[in-house]
Design a protein around this motif. Structure first.
Motif, mmCIF file in Angstrom:
data_model
loop_
_atom_site.group_PDB
_atom_site.id
_atom_site.type_symbol
_atom_site.label_atom_id
_atom_site.label_comp_id
_atom_site.label_asym_id
_atom_site.label_seq_id
_atom_site.Cartn_x
_atom_site.Cartn_y
_atom_site.Cartn_z
ATOM 1 N N SER A 187 0.836 -1.202 0.000
ATOM 2 C CA SER A 187 0.000 0.000 0.000
ATOM 3 C C SER A 187 0.868 1.250 0.000
ATOM 4 C CB SER A 187 -0.915 -0.005 1.228
ATOM 5 O OG SER A 187 -0.145 0.154 2.414
ATOM 6 N N PHE A 188 0.258 2.363 -0.367
ATOM 7 C CA PHE A 188 0.973 3.643 -0.380
ATOM 8 C C PHE A 188 1.500 3.969 1.016
ATOM 9 C CE2 PHE A 188 1.299 8.239 -0.129
ATOM 10 C CZ PHE A 188 1.935 8.575 -1.322
ATOM 11 N N VAL A 189 0.640 3.805 2.027
ATOM 12 C CA VAL A 189 1.048 4.088 3.408
ATOM 13 C C VAL A 189 2.131 3.103 3.853
ATOM 14 C CG1 VAL A 189 0.265 4.161 5.809
ATOM 15 C CG2 VAL A 189 -1.168 5.118 4.000
ATOM 16 N N GLY A 190 1.955 1.811 3.514
ATOM 17 C CA GLY A 190 2.952 0.801 3.871
ATOM 18 C C GLY A 190 4.299 1.091 3.248
ATOM 19 N N CYS A 191 4.287 1.582 2.012
ATOM 20 C CA CYS A 191 5.532 1.939 1.335
ATOM 21 C C CYS A 191 6.218 3.091 2.058
ATOM 22 C CB CYS A 191 5.226 2.318 -0.117
ATOM 23 S SG CYS A 191 6.694 2.556 -1.150
ATOM 24 N N GLY A 192 5.429 4.096 2.461
ATOM 25 C CA GLY A 192 5.996 5.229 3.191
ATOM 26 C C GLY A 192 6.602 4.811 4.514
ATOM 27 N N ILE A 193 5.899 3.929 5.245
ATOM 28 C CA ILE A 193 6.423 3.444 6.531
ATOM 29 C C ILE A 193 7.717 2.666 6.324
ATOM 30 C CG2 ILE A 193 5.965 1.834 8.424
ATOM 31 C CD1 ILE A 193 2.992 2.637 8.186
ATOM 32 N N GLN A 194 7.750 1.834 5.271
ATOM 33 C CA GLN A 194 8.956 1.052 4.998
ATOM 34 C C GLN A 194 10.145 1.965 4.670
ATOM 35 O OE1 GLN A 194 9.240 -1.822 1.565
ATOM 36 N NE2 GLN A 194 9.123 -3.328 3.221
ATOM 37 N N ILE A 195 9.898 3.003 3.884
ATOM 38 C CA ILE A 195 10.959 3.974 3.574
ATOM 39 C C ILE A 195 11.456 4.647 4.843
ATOM 40 C CG2 ILE A 195 11.378 6.246 2.538
ATOM 41 C CD1 ILE A 195 9.721 5.369 0.156
ATOM 42 N N GLY A 196 10.512 5.143 5.674
ATOM 43 C CA GLY A 196 10.892 5.843 6.899
ATOM 44 C C GLY A 196 11.721 4.980 7.831
ATOM 45 N N LEU A 197 11.279 3.732 8.043
ATOM 46 C CA LEU A 197 12.019 2.827 8.925
ATOM 47 C C LEU A 197 13.378 2.471 8.346
ATOM 48 C CD1 LEU A 197 9.193 0.389 10.122
ATOM 49 C CD2 LEU A 197 10.508 1.978 11.537
ATOM 50 N N PHE A 198 13.416 2.163 7.050
ATOM 51 C CA PHE A 198 14.666 1.766 6.419
ATOM 52 C C PHE A 198 15.714 2.872 6.512
ATOM 53 C CE2 PHE A 198 17.288 1.940 2.541
ATOM 54 C CZ PHE A 198 18.025 0.780 2.720
#
Length: 315
Positions: free
Chosen positions: A94-105
């Motif tokens: 998901s768009f939100v999931g992608c953003g969270i993954q970027i932020g954490l990474f």
């Protein structure tokens, strides 16, 4: 603008991944999952040993526990989603999931890079100023070093996540990677991203080269101090305490610099994915092995823990 914002937030991205369903890639996927399992167990074990054993409540092991925590969160941020997508065949995020993954990474990679740099300063103080070590590396200083690493990494992650997620993605949603990474995502934006890419490069230079400079300066002073030692045994012991850290630094910075500091036109998505596997999965597995197998105190604590478990099981 409202149209593309709504589209960005409702449409999923598709992670093309690194594996197909041929026999060779199935074997490679199985190997990655084995490495992930070892990384998970190794880092949890190292954190537990450091927490339980009072002899390991020293600055160096405190930093190692923070490093293991970062590695643990990094592999859990990347590999489970990659495995679910591969096994289910859906490959969406998901768009939100992608953003969270970027932020954490970005937060975890940035924090780990800074912590590795500051750990070199700890080794410098231990070897060059052993008598002042308890004062220079007090509990408060250790907390400030770890807290500063986390804070700068999280700030970097938040900035990159917000910036990347505000671009319009109105064309293809296929991300040529196995996780959401900013450079791969920017290729899909239907807007001019050149300014942000230049800022991203500058940020990467700062987050990688500043701690790397601290490492180089610290080890230059360490080498000078070692060369002044009269005893060959003392020199050997001093170098042994640094070898694990140098190995971890080489693995992490070698892969990260290849991805983020090379000229844009050199390298292909397939190369980037292979190197990304190296520092998102393989390095977190190797770090606890490097630090524990080459460290007598950690191995001693592990043997005592295993002996205690064996005695309890016998009773």
């Amino acid at each position: 603008m409202d149209t593309w914002l709504n589209q960005s937030y409702t449409d999923d991205f598709v992670l093309l991944g690194i594996f197909s369903y041929c026999a060779t890639d199935l074997v490679l996927f199985s190997m990655v999952m084995m490495v992930f399992t070892v990384a998970l167990c190794g880092n949890v074990l190292l954190i537990s040993l450091i927490y339980i054993n009072p002899r390991l409540h020293t600055p160096m092991y405190f930093f190692l526990s923070q490093l293991s925590l970062m590695d643990l969160m990094l592999v859990c941020n990347i590999v489970p989603k990659m495995a679910v997508n591969f096994l289910s065949g859906r490959k969406s995020i998901s768009f939100v999931g992608c953003g969270i993954q970027i932020g954490l990474f970005v937060s975890l990679v940035g924090s780990e890079g800074l912590l590795l740099g500051l750990m070199a300063y700890d080794r410098y103080v231990a070897i060059s100023h052993p008598l002042h070590y308890p004062i220079l590396m007090s509990h408060r200083v250790c907390l400030q070093i770890a807290g500063g690493s986390w804070a700068f990494g999280i700030l970097d992650g938040m900035i990159q996540m917000v910036a990347a997620m505000t671009f319009p993605y109105c064309g293809s949603r296929n991300v040529d990677h196995f996780f959401c990474e900013v450079p791969a995502l920017l290729k899909l934006a239907c807007a001019d991203t050149s300014l942000f890419e230049n800022l991203l490069f500058s940020c990467c230079v700062f987050m990688l080269l500043v701690p790397f400079s601290i490492i180089m300066a610290s080890y230059a002073h360490i080498l000078a101090a070692v060369l002044r030692m009269n005893s060959a045994e003392s020199r050997k012991r001093a170098l042994a305490t640094c070898s694990s850290h140098l190995t971890a630094v080489s693995l992490f910075y070698g892969a990260a610099m290849f991805i983020y500091l090379r000229i844009k036109h050199y390298g292909t998505p397939s190369h980037d994915k292979v190197v990304s596997i190296f520092y998102t999965v393989l390095t977190p597995m190797l770090n606890p092995l490097i630090y524990s197998l080459r460290n007598g105190e950690a191995m001693g604590a592990l043997r005592k823990g295993l002996d205690r478990c064996r005695i309890v099981s016998q009773h």
